[in-house]
Design a protein around this motif. Structure first.
Motif: not given
Length: 506
Positions: A299-310, A339-355
Protein backbone atom coordinates in the motif's frame (compact mmCIF):
# COMPACT_ATOMS: atom_id res chain seq x y z
CA UNK A 1 -11.36 -13.37 -27.58
CA UNK A 2 -10.09 -10.26 -25.80
CA UNK A 3 -11.35 -8.16 -28.67
CA UNK A 4 -14.89 -9.19 -27.64
CA UNK A 5 -14.45 -8.07 -24.03
CA UNK A 6 -15.36 -4.43 -24.54
CA UNK A 7 -18.46 -5.25 -26.59
CA UNK A 8 -19.46 -7.82 -24.02
CA UNK A 9 -19.07 -5.33 -21.22
CA UNK A 10 -21.35 -2.86 -22.97
CA UNK A 11 -23.98 -5.53 -23.55
CA UNK A 12 -23.70 -6.70 -19.94
CA UNK A 13 -24.12 -3.14 -18.76
CA UNK A 14 -27.29 -2.77 -20.78
CA UNK A 15 -28.67 -5.87 -19.04
CA UNK A 16 -27.77 -4.72 -15.55
CA UNK A 17 -30.17 -3.97 -12.75
CA UNK A 18 -30.19 -3.39 -9.02
CA UNK A 19 -28.08 -6.20 -7.57
CA UNK A 20 -30.48 -8.41 -5.74
CA UNK A 21 -31.24 -12.08 -6.21
CA UNK A 22 -34.95 -11.38 -6.21
CA UNK A 23 -34.74 -8.38 -8.52
CA UNK A 24 -34.43 -10.32 -11.76
CA UNK A 25 -37.51 -9.29 -13.68
CA UNK A 26 -36.04 -6.07 -15.15
CA UNK A 27 -33.35 -8.10 -16.88
CA UNK A 28 -35.83 -10.67 -18.10
CA UNK A 29 -38.20 -7.99 -19.37
CA UNK A 30 -35.48 -6.15 -21.23
CA UNK A 31 -34.58 -9.34 -23.06
CA UNK A 32 -38.05 -10.64 -23.80
CA UNK A 33 -38.41 -8.32 -26.78
CA UNK A 34 -36.99 -8.33 -30.25
CA UNK A 35 -33.25 -8.39 -29.67
CA UNK A 36 -32.58 -12.11 -30.13
CA UNK A 37 -33.05 -12.67 -33.85
CA UNK A 38 -29.75 -13.76 -35.36
CA UNK A 39 -26.71 -15.92 -34.70
CA UNK A 40 -24.73 -12.74 -34.05
CA UNK A 41 -27.27 -11.59 -31.48
CA UNK A 42 -26.83 -14.89 -29.65
CA UNK A 43 -23.06 -14.66 -29.86
CA UNK A 44 -23.27 -11.28 -28.13
CA UNK A 45 -25.61 -12.75 -25.54
CA UNK A 46 -23.10 -15.52 -24.79
CA UNK A 47 -20.41 -12.89 -24.27
CA UNK A 48 -22.46 -11.32 -21.46
CA UNK A 49 -21.91 -14.03 -18.79
CA UNK A 50 -18.27 -14.28 -19.84
CA UNK A 51 -17.97 -10.57 -19.20
CA UNK A 52 -19.69 -10.64 -15.83
CA UNK A 53 -17.17 -13.19 -14.55
CA UNK A 54 -14.75 -10.30 -14.32
CA UNK A 55 -16.59 -8.74 -11.38
CA UNK A 56 -16.44 -12.02 -9.49
CA UNK A 57 -12.78 -12.75 -10.08
CA UNK A 58 -11.59 -9.17 -9.55
CA UNK A 59 -11.72 -9.58 -5.77
CA UNK A 60 -14.76 -11.47 -4.49
CA UNK A 61 -13.56 -15.00 -5.23
CA UNK A 62 -10.14 -14.07 -3.84
CA UNK A 63 -11.76 -13.32 -0.47
CA UNK A 64 -13.18 -16.84 -0.23
CA UNK A 65 -10.45 -18.87 -1.92
CA UNK A 66 -7.28 -17.22 -0.61
CA UNK A 67 -7.90 -14.77 2.21
CA UNK A 68 -10.09 -17.25 4.07
CA UNK A 69 -7.15 -19.69 3.94
CA UNK A 70 -3.67 -19.68 5.43
CA UNK A 71 -2.20 -18.27 2.21
CA UNK A 72 -3.06 -14.57 2.43
CA UNK A 73 -4.36 -11.94 4.80
CA UNK A 74 -5.91 -8.51 5.10
CA UNK A 75 -3.50 -7.66 7.91
CA UNK A 76 -1.81 -4.78 6.13
CA UNK A 77 -3.98 -2.05 7.67
CA UNK A 78 -4.94 -1.93 11.37
CA UNK A 79 -8.60 -1.09 11.78
CA UNK A 80 -9.66 -2.42 8.40
CA UNK A 81 -13.35 -2.89 7.77
CA UNK A 82 -14.91 -5.84 9.58
CA UNK A 83 -16.31 -6.86 6.21
CA UNK A 84 -12.74 -7.79 5.29
CA UNK A 85 -11.13 -8.79 8.58
CA UNK A 86 -13.93 -11.18 9.58
CA UNK A 87 -13.29 -13.22 6.43
CA UNK A 88 -9.59 -13.39 7.27
CA UNK A 89 -9.58 -13.72 11.05
CA UNK A 90 -11.78 -16.45 12.51
CA UNK A 91 -11.65 -14.62 15.83
CA UNK A 92 -13.80 -11.84 14.35
CA UNK A 93 -17.49 -12.52 13.92
CA UNK A 94 -18.42 -13.02 10.27
CA UNK A 95 -21.82 -11.39 10.03
CA UNK A 96 -24.58 -12.11 7.54
CA UNK A 97 -24.73 -8.42 6.60
CA UNK A 98 -21.13 -8.55 5.29
CA UNK A 99 -21.22 -6.52 2.09
CA UNK A 100 -18.60 -8.65 0.35
CA UNK A 101 -20.62 -11.80 0.92
CA UNK A 102 -23.76 -10.09 -0.39
CA UNK A 103 -21.98 -8.78 -3.48
CA UNK A 104 -20.60 -12.21 -4.24
CA UNK A 105 -24.08 -13.76 -4.01
CA UNK A 106 -25.71 -11.08 -6.17
CA UNK A 107 -23.08 -10.99 -8.87
CA UNK A 108 -23.00 -14.77 -9.05
CA UNK A 109 -26.73 -14.88 -9.71
CA UNK A 110 -26.47 -12.11 -12.27
CA UNK A 111 -23.97 -14.29 -14.15
CA UNK A 112 -26.26 -17.31 -13.85
CA UNK A 113 -29.18 -15.22 -15.09
CA UNK A 114 -27.25 -14.12 -18.16
CA UNK A 115 -26.46 -17.74 -18.95
CA UNK A 116 -30.14 -18.63 -18.52
CA UNK A 117 -31.16 -15.84 -20.91
CA UNK A 118 -29.03 -17.48 -23.61
CA UNK A 119 -30.56 -20.88 -22.95
CA UNK A 120 -34.13 -19.56 -22.86
CA UNK A 121 -33.86 -17.49 -26.05
CA UNK A 122 -31.62 -19.48 -28.35
CA UNK A 123 -34.05 -22.10 -29.63
CA UNK A 124 -36.24 -19.40 -31.15
CA UNK A 125 -33.32 -18.22 -33.31
CA UNK A 126 -32.62 -19.85 -36.67
CA UNK A 127 -29.04 -21.04 -37.08
CA UNK A 128 -27.45 -22.16 -40.31
CA UNK A 129 -25.42 -24.65 -38.28
CA UNK A 130 -27.00 -26.54 -35.37
CA UNK A 131 -23.51 -27.37 -34.15
CA UNK A 132 -22.89 -23.68 -33.53
CA UNK A 133 -26.21 -23.35 -31.67
CA UNK A 134 -25.23 -26.23 -29.42
CA UNK A 135 -21.82 -24.67 -28.87
CA UNK A 136 -23.45 -21.47 -27.61
CA UNK A 137 -25.71 -23.51 -25.33
CA UNK A 138 -22.68 -25.40 -24.09
CA UNK A 139 -20.80 -22.19 -23.30
CA UNK A 140 -23.77 -20.84 -21.34
CA UNK A 141 -24.15 -24.08 -19.43
CA UNK A 142 -20.43 -24.23 -18.65
CA UNK A 143 -20.49 -20.70 -17.26
CA UNK A 144 -23.58 -21.45 -15.21
CA UNK A 145 -21.95 -24.61 -13.86
CA UNK A 146 -18.74 -22.78 -13.00
CA UNK A 147 -20.57 -20.15 -10.95
CA UNK A 148 -22.73 -22.75 -9.22
CA UNK A 149 -19.56 -24.65 -8.33
CA UNK A 150 -18.36 -21.55 -6.52
CA UNK A 151 -21.73 -20.96 -4.83
CA UNK A 152 -21.97 -24.56 -3.61
CA UNK A 153 -18.53 -24.41 -2.03
CA UNK A 154 -19.09 -21.00 -0.46
CA UNK A 155 -22.68 -21.21 0.82
CA UNK A 156 -23.69 -24.90 0.59
CA UNK A 157 -27.41 -25.11 -0.25
CA UNK A 158 -28.39 -22.30 -2.63
CA UNK A 159 -31.46 -21.62 -4.82
CA UNK A 160 -31.33 -23.50 -8.11
CA UNK A 161 -32.25 -21.12 -10.90
CA UNK A 162 -31.94 -22.96 -14.20
CA UNK A 163 -34.27 -20.77 -16.26
CA UNK A 164 -35.46 -17.19 -16.41
CA UNK A 165 -37.78 -16.40 -13.53
CA UNK A 166 -40.13 -13.62 -12.57
CA UNK A 167 -40.01 -11.59 -9.39
CA UNK A 168 -42.97 -13.58 -8.10
CA UNK A 169 -41.19 -16.87 -8.74
CA UNK A 170 -38.04 -15.59 -7.06
CA UNK A 171 -39.94 -14.86 -3.87
CA UNK A 172 -41.12 -18.47 -3.74
CA UNK A 173 -37.69 -20.09 -4.10
CA UNK A 174 -35.88 -21.65 -1.19
CA UNK A 175 -32.45 -23.20 -0.88
CA UNK A 176 -31.81 -26.32 -2.94
CA UNK A 177 -29.79 -29.14 -1.29
CA UNK A 178 -26.15 -28.89 -2.28
CA UNK A 179 -26.16 -32.40 -3.78
CA UNK A 180 -28.87 -31.33 -6.22
CA UNK A 181 -26.81 -28.26 -7.11
CA UNK A 182 -23.84 -30.53 -7.81
CA UNK A 183 -26.04 -32.74 -9.98
CA UNK A 184 -27.00 -29.68 -12.05
CA UNK A 185 -23.32 -28.75 -12.34
CA UNK A 186 -22.45 -32.23 -13.60
CA UNK A 187 -25.31 -32.21 -16.13
CA UNK A 188 -24.25 -28.82 -17.46
CA UNK A 189 -20.60 -29.82 -17.72
CA UNK A 190 -21.40 -33.09 -19.48
CA UNK A 191 -23.45 -31.17 -22.05
CA UNK A 192 -20.63 -28.66 -22.41
CA UNK A 193 -18.04 -31.38 -22.90
CA UNK A 194 -20.17 -33.02 -25.60
CA UNK A 195 -20.84 -29.82 -27.55
CA UNK A 196 -17.79 -27.58 -27.20
CA UNK A 197 -14.99 -27.53 -29.78
CA UNK A 198 -11.54 -28.73 -28.85
CA UNK A 199 -9.99 -25.50 -30.13
CA UNK A 200 -10.96 -22.14 -31.62
CA UNK A 201 -9.55 -19.87 -34.27
CA UNK A 202 -7.25 -17.17 -32.92
CA UNK A 203 -9.99 -14.53 -32.73
CA UNK A 204 -12.03 -16.72 -30.36
CA UNK A 205 -9.25 -17.98 -28.11
CA UNK A 206 -10.37 -17.65 -24.52
CA UNK A 207 -13.80 -19.16 -25.03
CA UNK A 208 -14.18 -22.36 -23.08
CA UNK A 209 -13.17 -25.56 -24.87
CA UNK A 210 -14.05 -29.21 -24.50
CA UNK A 211 -10.86 -29.63 -22.46
CA UNK A 212 -11.89 -26.84 -20.12
CA UNK A 213 -15.24 -28.52 -19.48
CA UNK A 214 -13.55 -31.87 -18.86
CA UNK A 215 -11.06 -30.30 -16.47
CA UNK A 216 -13.70 -28.54 -14.37
CA UNK A 217 -15.77 -31.74 -14.36
CA UNK A 218 -12.77 -33.71 -13.03
CA UNK A 219 -12.43 -31.12 -10.28
CA UNK A 220 -16.15 -31.23 -9.47
CA UNK A 221 -15.95 -35.01 -9.07
CA UNK A 222 -13.05 -34.57 -6.64
CA UNK A 223 -15.12 -32.18 -4.56
CA UNK A 224 -18.13 -34.49 -4.61
CA UNK A 225 -15.89 -37.30 -3.40
CA UNK A 226 -14.75 -35.23 -0.42
CA UNK A 227 -16.51 -33.15 2.20
CA UNK A 228 -19.43 -32.49 2.50
CA UNK A 229 -21.01 -35.01 0.11
CA UNK A 230 -18.36 -37.70 0.77
CA UNK A 231 -19.17 -39.73 -2.32
CA UNK A 232 -15.80 -41.38 -1.89
CA UNK A 233 -14.33 -44.06 -4.14
CA UNK A 234 -16.93 -43.87 -6.92
CA UNK A 235 -16.27 -40.19 -7.51
CA UNK A 236 -12.51 -40.43 -7.07
CA UNK A 237 -12.69 -42.95 -9.91
CA UNK A 238 -14.75 -40.54 -12.00
CA UNK A 239 -12.26 -37.76 -11.29
CA UNK A 240 -9.35 -40.01 -12.20
CA UNK A 241 -10.88 -40.99 -15.53
CA UNK A 242 -11.85 -37.46 -16.51
CA UNK A 243 -8.48 -36.02 -15.46
CA UNK A 244 -6.70 -38.66 -17.53
CA UNK A 245 -8.69 -37.62 -20.60
CA UNK A 246 -7.32 -34.11 -20.18
CA UNK A 247 -3.79 -35.35 -19.53
CA UNK A 248 -3.88 -37.48 -22.67
CA UNK A 249 -5.11 -34.60 -24.84
CA UNK A 250 -2.06 -33.59 -26.91
CA UNK A 251 -3.05 -29.94 -27.10
CA UNK A 252 -2.36 -29.48 -23.36
CA UNK A 253 1.12 -29.61 -21.90
CA UNK A 254 3.01 -28.17 -18.96
CA UNK A 255 5.05 -25.18 -20.07
CA UNK A 256 8.77 -25.71 -19.56
CA UNK A 257 9.18 -22.64 -17.33
CA UNK A 258 6.85 -21.78 -14.46
CA UNK A 259 7.18 -18.04 -15.03
CA UNK A 260 5.90 -18.38 -18.60
CA UNK A 261 2.54 -19.63 -17.28
CA UNK A 262 1.82 -16.16 -15.88
CA UNK A 263 3.50 -14.02 -18.53
CA UNK A 264 0.94 -11.44 -19.61
CA UNK A 265 2.14 -11.90 -23.20
CA UNK A 266 1.58 -15.66 -23.06
CA UNK A 267 -2.04 -15.99 -22.02
CA UNK A 268 -4.35 -18.83 -23.07
CA UNK A 269 -1.25 -20.97 -23.46
CA UNK A 270 -0.84 -24.75 -23.81
CA UNK A 271 -1.13 -25.26 -20.05
CA UNK A 272 -4.32 -23.24 -19.74
CA UNK A 273 -7.69 -25.00 -19.61
CA UNK A 274 -9.75 -21.92 -18.84
CA UNK A 275 -8.89 -18.29 -18.13
CA UNK A 276 -11.15 -15.38 -17.29
CA UNK A 277 -10.34 -12.79 -19.95
CA UNK A 278 -9.32 -9.20 -19.20
CA UNK A 279 -8.19 -6.46 -21.59
CA UNK A 280 -6.67 -3.18 -20.50
CA UNK A 281 -7.20 0.12 -22.25
CA UNK A 282 -10.99 0.29 -22.54
CA UNK A 283 -12.35 3.78 -23.24
CA UNK A 284 -12.98 5.77 -20.05
CA UNK A 285 -14.89 5.32 -17.83
CA UNK A 286 -15.06 1.62 -18.78
CA UNK A 287 -12.32 -0.54 -17.26
CA UNK A 288 -12.05 -4.00 -18.80
CA UNK A 289 -8.57 -4.70 -17.44
CA UNK A 290 -7.64 -6.58 -14.29
CA UNK A 291 -6.66 -4.94 -10.99
CA UNK A 292 -4.30 -7.40 -9.32
CA UNK A 293 -0.91 -5.83 -10.01
CA UNK A 294 -2.14 -2.71 -8.26
CA UNK A 295 -4.37 -4.35 -5.67
CA UNK A 296 -1.62 -6.68 -4.47
CA UNK A 297 1.21 -4.13 -4.42
CA UNK A 298 2.25 -2.87 -0.95
CA UNK A 299 0.00 0.00 0.00
CA UNK A 300 2.75 2.47 0.86
CA UNK A 301 5.20 1.52 -1.89
CA UNK A 302 6.14 4.14 -4.45
CA UNK A 303 7.09 2.99 -7.95
CA UNK A 304 9.42 0.20 -6.85
CA UNK A 305 6.77 -2.51 -7.27
CA UNK A 306 4.18 -1.06 -9.66
CA UNK A 307 5.10 2.04 -11.71
CA UNK A 308 1.57 3.20 -12.61
CA UNK A 309 -1.56 3.57 -10.50
CA UNK A 310 -2.58 3.11 -6.89
CA UNK A 311 -1.37 0.34 -4.60
CA UNK A 312 -3.83 -1.36 -2.28
CA UNK A 313 -1.79 -3.81 -0.19
CA UNK A 314 -4.60 -6.33 -0.58
CA UNK A 315 -4.23 -10.14 -0.39
CA UNK A 316 -0.85 -10.10 1.36
CA UNK A 317 0.95 -13.47 1.71
CA UNK A 318 1.20 -14.89 5.21
CA UNK A 319 4.45 -15.88 6.93
CA UNK A 320 3.37 -19.52 6.67
CA UNK A 321 3.07 -19.51 2.86
CA UNK A 322 6.43 -17.75 2.64
CA UNK A 323 8.02 -20.45 4.81
CA UNK A 324 6.32 -23.27 2.89
CA UNK A 325 8.54 -22.85 -0.17
CA UNK A 326 11.62 -25.05 -0.18
CA UNK A 327 15.01 -23.40 -0.49
CA UNK A 328 15.85 -22.67 -4.09
CA UNK A 329 12.27 -23.08 -5.37
CA UNK A 330 11.90 -20.51 -8.18
CA UNK A 331 8.12 -20.51 -7.80
CA UNK A 332 8.45 -18.33 -4.72
CA UNK A 333 10.10 -15.36 -6.44
CA UNK A 334 7.63 -15.64 -9.31
CA UNK A 335 4.61 -15.84 -7.01
CA UNK A 336 5.44 -13.51 -4.11
CA UNK A 337 8.03 -11.32 -2.43
CA UNK A 338 8.89 -10.90 1.23
CA UNK A 339 9.56 -7.19 0.79
CA UNK A 340 11.00 -4.48 -1.43
CA UNK A 341 13.65 -1.76 -1.39
CA UNK A 342 12.18 1.70 -1.00
CA UNK A 343 12.85 4.37 -3.60
CA UNK A 344 13.86 6.93 -2.54
CA UNK A 345 15.68 5.83 0.58
CA UNK A 346 17.00 2.40 -0.35
CA UNK A 347 15.58 0.82 2.79
CA UNK A 348 14.42 -2.78 2.96
CA UNK A 349 10.67 -2.78 3.63
CA UNK A 350 9.54 -6.16 4.94
CA UNK A 351 6.03 -6.19 3.57
CA UNK A 352 4.97 -9.31 1.71
CA UNK A 353 3.03 -9.07 -1.52
CA UNK A 354 1.78 -11.25 -4.40
CA UNK A 355 3.65 -10.69 -7.65
CA UNK A 356 2.26 -13.53 -9.77
CA UNK A 357 0.06 -11.21 -11.83
CA UNK A 358 2.43 -8.49 -12.97
CA UNK A 359 1.60 -5.92 -15.60
CA UNK A 360 1.83 -2.14 -15.95
CA UNK A 361 -1.54 -0.46 -15.72
CA UNK A 362 -2.81 1.30 -18.82
CA UNK A 363 -3.59 4.44 -16.84
CA UNK A 364 -3.79 5.56 -13.23
CA UNK A 365 -6.71 3.19 -12.71
CA UNK A 366 -5.92 -0.46 -11.92
CA UNK A 367 -6.24 -1.55 -15.55
CA UNK A 368 -3.94 -4.44 -16.46
CA UNK A 369 -3.92 -7.16 -19.09
CA UNK A 370 -3.58 -10.22 -16.84
CA UNK A 371 -6.16 -12.96 -17.26
CA UNK A 372 -7.20 -15.06 -14.28
CA UNK A 373 -6.01 -18.70 -14.53
CA UNK A 374 -9.11 -20.53 -13.32
CA UNK A 375 -7.84 -23.98 -14.33
CA UNK A 376 -4.56 -25.22 -15.73
CA UNK A 377 -2.96 -28.58 -16.44
CA UNK A 378 -0.76 -28.56 -13.32
CA UNK A 379 -3.93 -28.57 -11.22
CA UNK A 380 -5.20 -31.57 -13.15
CA UNK A 381 -1.90 -33.47 -12.67
CA UNK A 382 -2.15 -33.01 -8.92
CA UNK A 383 -5.83 -33.92 -8.77
CA UNK A 384 -5.10 -37.05 -10.82
CA UNK A 385 -2.30 -38.03 -8.46
CA UNK A 386 -4.52 -37.49 -5.44
CA UNK A 387 -7.44 -39.43 -6.94
CA UNK A 388 -5.18 -42.44 -7.46
CA UNK A 389 -3.81 -42.33 -3.92
CA UNK A 390 -7.27 -41.99 -2.40
CA UNK A 391 -8.31 -45.14 -4.24
CA UNK A 392 -5.24 -46.98 -2.97
CA UNK A 393 -3.90 -47.83 -6.39
CA UNK A 394 -1.11 -47.09 -8.86
CA UNK A 395 1.20 -45.36 -6.43
CA UNK A 396 3.96 -45.29 -9.06
CA UNK A 397 1.71 -43.40 -11.50
CA UNK A 398 0.53 -41.03 -8.79
CA UNK A 399 4.15 -40.37 -7.83
CA UNK A 400 5.08 -39.78 -11.47
CA UNK A 401 2.55 -36.96 -11.86
CA UNK A 402 3.36 -35.41 -8.50
CA UNK A 403 7.02 -35.32 -9.45
CA UNK A 404 6.31 -33.86 -12.90
CA UNK A 405 5.23 -30.69 -11.08
CA UNK A 406 8.50 -30.54 -9.11
CA UNK A 407 10.55 -31.35 -12.21
CA UNK A 408 9.05 -28.42 -14.10
CA UNK A 409 9.74 -26.14 -11.15
CA UNK A 410 13.38 -27.17 -10.70
CA UNK A 411 13.99 -26.79 -14.44
CA UNK A 412 12.54 -23.26 -14.44
CA UNK A 413 14.74 -20.18 -14.56
CA UNK A 414 15.97 -19.16 -11.11
CA UNK A 415 15.98 -22.63 -9.54
CA UNK A 416 18.93 -23.35 -7.28
CA UNK A 417 21.13 -26.31 -8.08
CA UNK A 418 19.87 -29.43 -6.36
CA UNK A 419 16.56 -27.87 -5.41
CA UNK A 420 13.27 -29.77 -5.45
CA UNK A 421 14.42 -33.37 -5.82
CA UNK A 422 11.78 -35.92 -6.73
CA UNK A 423 9.75 -37.34 -3.89
CA UNK A 424 10.77 -40.94 -3.17
CA UNK A 425 8.18 -43.68 -2.80
CA UNK A 426 5.95 -43.03 0.20
CA UNK A 427 5.50 -45.58 2.95
CA UNK A 428 2.01 -44.37 3.83
CA UNK A 429 -0.91 -42.84 1.97
CA UNK A 430 -1.17 -40.19 4.69
CA UNK A 431 2.33 -38.92 3.92
CA UNK A 432 1.63 -39.09 0.21
CA UNK A 433 -1.53 -37.02 0.53
CA UNK A 434 0.23 -34.43 2.69
CA UNK A 435 2.91 -34.09 0.00
CA UNK A 436 0.25 -33.56 -2.65
CA UNK A 437 -1.43 -30.99 -0.41
CA UNK A 438 1.87 -29.16 -0.04
CA UNK A 439 2.55 -29.15 -3.78
CA UNK A 440 -0.96 -27.89 -4.49
CA UNK A 441 -0.42 -25.06 -2.02
CA UNK A 442 2.89 -24.02 -3.61
CA UNK A 443 2.15 -24.66 -7.27
CA UNK A 444 -1.31 -23.06 -7.18
CA UNK A 445 -0.57 -20.34 -4.63
CA UNK A 446 -2.76 -17.23 -4.96
CA UNK A 447 -5.01 -18.86 -7.58
CA UNK A 448 -8.07 -19.28 -5.27
CA UNK A 449 -7.77 -23.01 -4.56
CA UNK A 450 -6.32 -23.32 -1.06
CA UNK A 451 -9.35 -22.81 1.20
CA UNK A 452 -11.57 -25.15 -0.79
CA UNK A 453 -8.88 -27.84 -0.86
CA UNK A 454 -8.68 -27.68 2.93
CA UNK A 455 -12.45 -27.98 3.23
CA UNK A 456 -12.95 -30.91 0.85
CA UNK A 457 -10.08 -32.90 2.43
CA UNK A 458 -11.32 -32.12 5.97
CA UNK A 459 -8.00 -30.50 6.79
CA UNK A 460 -9.37 -27.02 7.45
CA UNK A 461 -9.70 -27.43 11.21
CA UNK A 462 -6.14 -28.65 11.77
CA UNK A 463 -4.49 -26.21 9.37
CA UNK A 464 -6.51 -23.11 10.16
CA UNK A 465 -6.51 -23.61 13.93
CA UNK A 466 -2.73 -23.60 13.85
CA UNK A 467 -2.60 -20.67 11.43
CA UNK A 468 -4.98 -18.58 13.51
CA UNK A 469 -3.04 -19.40 16.67
CA UNK A 470 0.22 -18.25 15.10
CA UNK A 471 -1.09 -15.14 13.37
CA UNK A 472 -3.89 -14.03 15.68
CA UNK A 473 -2.77 -15.10 19.12
CA UNK A 474 -4.22 -11.87 20.50
CA UNK A 475 -7.68 -12.91 19.31
CA UNK A 476 -7.72 -16.70 19.01
CA UNK A 477 -10.74 -18.40 17.51
CA UNK A 478 -12.45 -21.47 18.86
CA UNK A 479 -12.93 -23.72 15.86
CA UNK A 480 -16.42 -24.60 14.71
CA UNK A 481 -17.27 -26.60 11.60
CA UNK A 482 -19.82 -23.87 10.88
CA UNK A 483 -16.84 -21.87 9.63
CA UNK A 484 -16.56 -24.19 6.62
CA UNK A 485 -19.42 -22.28 4.97
CA UNK A 486 -20.09 -18.57 4.67
CA UNK A 487 -23.32 -16.99 5.91
CA UNK A 488 -26.28 -16.54 3.61
CA UNK A 489 -26.52 -12.76 3.12
CA UNK A 490 -29.01 -11.15 5.49
CA UNK A 491 -30.67 -9.23 2.66
CA UNK A 492 -31.39 -12.51 0.86
CA UNK A 493 -32.98 -14.02 3.96
CA UNK A 494 -35.07 -10.91 4.55
CA UNK A 495 -36.38 -11.11 0.99
CA UNK A 496 -37.81 -14.57 1.61
CA UNK A 497 -37.59 -15.52 5.30
CA UNK A 498 -40.01 -18.43 5.02
CA UNK A 499 -37.93 -20.24 2.40
CA UNK A 500 -34.32 -19.01 2.89
CA UNK A 501 -32.83 -20.07 6.22
CA UNK A 502 -29.40 -19.18 7.57
CA UNK A 503 -26.43 -21.54 7.72
CA UNK A 504 -25.76 -22.90 11.22
CA UNK A 505 -23.62 -20.70 13.44
CA UNK A 506 -24.62 -17.40 11.86
Amino acid sequence: MKRYILAAFLIASSLSCKESFIDLQPISDMNAGNFYKTEQDMNQAVMSPYSSLRDLYNQLYIYTGEIRSDNTTFSWVPGSSKDMTSIDNFGDVLLSDNQNILNLWNRSYVTILRSNIVLDKIDAVTFRDEKLKNQYKAEARFLRALVYFWLARIYGDVPKVDKQISVQEAYTMGRTPVEEIYNLIVEDLKFAEANLPATYAAADRGRVTMGGAKGILAKVYMFMAGYPLKKGASHYALAEAKALEVINDPQYTLLSDYKAVFDVKNENNAESLFEVQYKKGGPAPIVTGSPWSNDFAPRFSNKEVIPVGDKSGFNAPTPSISAAYEKGDPRKAISMADGYVSDPGGQQINEKYVRKYYDVSFSVAPDNDNNWPELRLADIYLLYSEALVRQGKQQSTALLYLNKIRQRARNSAGAAAGALPDYPAFTSDTDFLLAIEKERRIELAFENHRWFDLVRTERAKAVMSQEQKEQNGFNPATWSDNMLLFPIPLQVIQSNPEKIKQNPGY
